[in-house]
Write a protein that holds these residues in place. Structure first.
Motif, short mmCIF file in Angstrom:
data_model
loop_
_atom_site.label_atom_id
_atom_site.label_comp_id
_atom_site.label_asym_id
_atom_site.label_seq_id
_atom_site.Cartn_x
_atom_site.Cartn_y
_atom_site.Cartn_z
N ALA A 79 0.75 -1.17 0.07
CA ALA A 79 -0.01 0.10 -0.10
C ALA A 79 0.80 1.27 -0.05
N GLY A 80 1.94 1.17 0.00
CA GLY A 80 3.04 2.35 -0.06
C GLY A 80 3.38 3.10 1.27
N VAL A 81 2.92 2.39 2.25
CA VAL A 81 3.46 2.72 3.48
C VAL A 81 4.73 3.54 3.89
N ALA A 82 5.88 2.91 3.11
CA ALA A 82 7.34 3.38 3.27
C ALA A 82 7.24 4.75 2.50
N TYR A 83 6.37 4.83 1.57
CA TYR A 83 6.65 6.27 0.72
C TYR A 83 5.92 7.40 1.60
N PHE A 84 4.66 6.98 2.41
CA PHE A 84 4.19 7.99 3.24
C PHE A 84 5.23 8.34 4.40
N ILE A 85 5.89 7.38 5.05
CA ILE A 85 7.03 7.69 6.10
C ILE A 85 8.02 8.43 5.56
#
Length: 211
Positions: free
Chosen positions: A67-73
């Protein structure tokens, strides 16, 4: 499993000019690569591995990594949140209580960077591999120990590691359910999973119903 070491003063050093992962522009669809703007390649690998274990993919929906959470962080650390731009950051410094909130000298981006570096160094010494490559069993054990406060590293104070866990856990949940505009929740995957239509779906039918 505790990681033992003597307490040490915090010494934050800037990340070396390590290459960023070569990825496409931010905002891609689920499963597409995006672009990291703050995390170096080893740091991005660490965060991807950690969020994948915190919210793994299952029959209900995609995991945090997908879901791309690393990019959010990454985006949060690169911005005002990561720099604590809206928080008072001058002394005097003293040990605070939990009720007093964030009390560290370090900004969130410094907490992430220092903690990830020391954790990777520990695992390289122990296994020859960084955290991202040690496999899900050891990763899960380590994250459980980190949550319980049973991880102690010579190069980072316990208070910093405790804050790192709190930030990592909270940012993972935030990124998973946040508006996709912030880099996570790609294609509204998390919203779809819980039956939330999202802002666009909620107001599309009345957007021109003035008054």
């Amino acid at each position: 499993m505790g990681v033992l070491g003597a307490g040490a003063a915090v010494a934050v050093v800037p990340a070396e000019a390590a290459p960023r992962p070569k990825r496409r522009a931010r905002g891609g669809a689920l499963g597409e690569d995006q672009a990291y703007v703050f995390l170096t390649e080893p740091e991005a690998a660490f965060v991807e591995a950690a969020v994948e274990r915190l919210i793994p993919a299952d029959e209900l929906g995609p995991g945090a990594k997908e879901a791309g959470v690393a990019y959010f962080i990454d985006g949060q650390l690169d911005g005002a949140y990561g720099a604590f731009a809206k928080n008072y950051g001058q002394g005097p410094w003293a040990d605070g209580t939990p009720e007093q909130g964030y009390q560290l000298r370090l900004t969130p981006r410094e907490v992430y960077r220092l903690s990830m570096r020391e954790i990777d160094d520990y695992w390289v010494r122990r296994t020859g591999l960084p955290f991202a490559e040690i496999g899900p069993v050891l990763q899960d054990e380590f994250l459980h120990d980190l949550e319980a406060g049973d991880v102690h590293l010579a190069g980072v104070p316990d208070a910093v590691l405790a804050r790192f866990w709190e930030l990592l856990h909270a940012n993972t949940v935030e990124g998973y359910f946040a508006d996709p505009a912030y880099g996570g929740n790609a294609e509204m995957a998390a919203w779809t999973m819980i039956g939330f239509p999202g802002v666009v779906g909620e107001y599309e039918g009345i957007i021109e119903d003035y008054g």
